[in-house]
Design an enzyme around this catalytic site. Structure first.
Site, PDB file in Angstrom:
ATOM      1  N   ARG A   1       5.685 -11.285  -7.651  1.00  0.00           N
ATOM      2  CA  ARG A   1       6.081 -12.105  -6.972  1.00  0.00           C
ATOM      3  C   ARG A   1       4.537 -13.097  -7.166  1.00  0.00           C
ATOM      4  NH1 ARG A   1      11.493 -10.306  -3.462  1.00  0.00           N
ATOM      5  NH2 ARG A   1      12.261  -9.545  -5.135  1.00  0.00           N
TER       6      ARG A   1
ATOM      7  N   ASP B   1       4.797 -16.530  -4.619  1.00  0.00           N
ATOM      8  CA  ASP B   1       5.715 -17.588  -3.595  1.00  0.00           C
ATOM      9  C   ASP B   1       5.760 -19.197  -4.448  1.00  0.00           C
ATOM     10  OD1 ASP B   1       6.018 -15.820  -1.557  1.00  0.00           O
ATOM     11  OD2 ASP B   1       3.374 -15.900  -0.799  1.00  0.00           O
TER      12      ASP B   1
ATOM     13  N   ARG C   1      -3.574 -15.746   0.894  1.00  0.00           N
ATOM     14  CA  ARG C   1      -2.906 -17.391   1.812  1.00  0.00           C
ATOM     15  C   ARG C   1      -3.867 -16.960   3.370  1.00  0.00           C
ATOM     16  NH1 ARG C   1       2.071 -19.718   0.821  1.00  0.00           N
ATOM     17  NH2 ARG C   1       1.430 -21.422   2.406  1.00  0.00           N
TER      18      ARG C   1
ATOM     19  N   TYR D   1      -6.704 -12.194  -7.521  1.00  0.00           N
ATOM     20  CA  TYR D   1      -6.172 -14.242  -7.577  1.00  0.00           C
ATOM     21  C   TYR D   1      -7.683 -14.955  -7.248  1.00  0.00           C
ATOM     22  CZ  TYR D   1      -1.484 -12.274  -6.507  1.00  0.00           C
ATOM     23  OH  TYR D   1      -0.075 -11.653  -6.983  1.00  0.00           O
TER      24      TYR D   1
END
Length: 263
Positions: free
Chosen positions: A54, A56, A205, A117
């Site tokens: 997933r 966000d 994050r 990422y």
């Protein structure tokens, strides 16, 4: 009836979506729900979509990996442009890039070995009206040396509980990070790239936000290790904005990749 498993990659701009995962609340539009609807229109059957993981709300992807099974017989020799067919039913913010017939043992979620990422920061005195949805913005000049040294303390196999946001039932918070590097993409664009065998909720994050907190306070970069060792989310910084985060790449075993036949 025998089914065919199809693997595909998709890029999307996560702005305005509630995230990848379908939500029960009315009015919440997810990336997955739109792709699933497009698949059902193209294949004229009920489709269940699986993804590598997933993302966000507001997070983007360059190469999200998905799979589904269909009763429709697909012949690679006929070169049916499945990507074009799907994209004709999707908004411009979601683009299916490539598709393959995958072996039965392939699973977009379970077969993934690690992910990369990337986070982008616009670092200049004034923000950009055109990049606001795609990058974080930091006004004051950033010290890349502090950022780089601080995140090197995260490379290895550790308990990343300090960087896990609430809202997930996961109890095993140990992950292995293989790479956590900062570099200037342009004179005013800074990028952070991180590769690991898995990531906790908002882990990337939270790492970026903590690194920026340490840099802003001009603390010793070893503070990152202290926060990591504390296993206390309250010690870490706030999560960096979602707009700057992108799922860059998902990795799978080479033997599975070689068995995939491009459509």
């Amino acid at each position: 009836m025998k089914t065919t498993k199809v693997r595909f990659t998709v890029a999307y701009d996560g702005t305005g979506y509630c995230g990848w995962q379908k939500q029960k609340q009315e009015g919440q539009i997810s990336v997955a729900s739109l792709i699933e609807k497009a698949l059902e229109r193209v294949f004229n059957e009920k489709i269940t979509l699986f993804a590598s993981g997933r993302t966000d709300a507001g997070v983007h992807a360059f190469n999200q990996v998905c799979h589904f099974s269909t009763h429709r017989k697909l012949d690679p020799a006929k070169k049916w442009d499945i990507c074009w067919a799907l994209n004709s039913h999707l908004p411009s913010s979601i683009v299916v890039k490539k598709a393959w017939i995958a072996p039965e043992e392939f699973h977009a979620t379970i077969s993934a070995t690690h992910k990369t990422y990337r986070y982008f920061i616009l670092n200049r005195p004034r923000p950009s009206a055109h990049l606001a949805r795609h990058m974080d913005w930091v006004r004051k000049p950033l010290d890349i040396d502090i950022l780089q040294v601080s995140t090197q303390y995260l490379v290895g196999n550790y308990d990343f509980k300090s960087f896990q946001s609430v809202g997930t039932p996961i109890t095993d918070t140990v992950r292995e990070v293989f790479q956590a590097d900062w570099k200037w993409r342009k004179p005013d664009v800074l990028q952070f790239t991180i590769t690991g065998d898995g990531f906790l909720k908002q882990m990337v994050r939270n790492i970026v936000g903590t690194a920026l907190m340490i840099e802003r306070r001009q603390e010793n970069p070893v503070r990152m290790k202290e926060i990591l060792d504390s296993m206390d989310r309250r010690q870490a910084g706030p999560p960096a904005p979602a707009a700057g985060l992108y799922l860059l790449r998902v990795y799978y075993p080479q033997d599975l990749d070689k068995q995939c036949i491009e459509l």
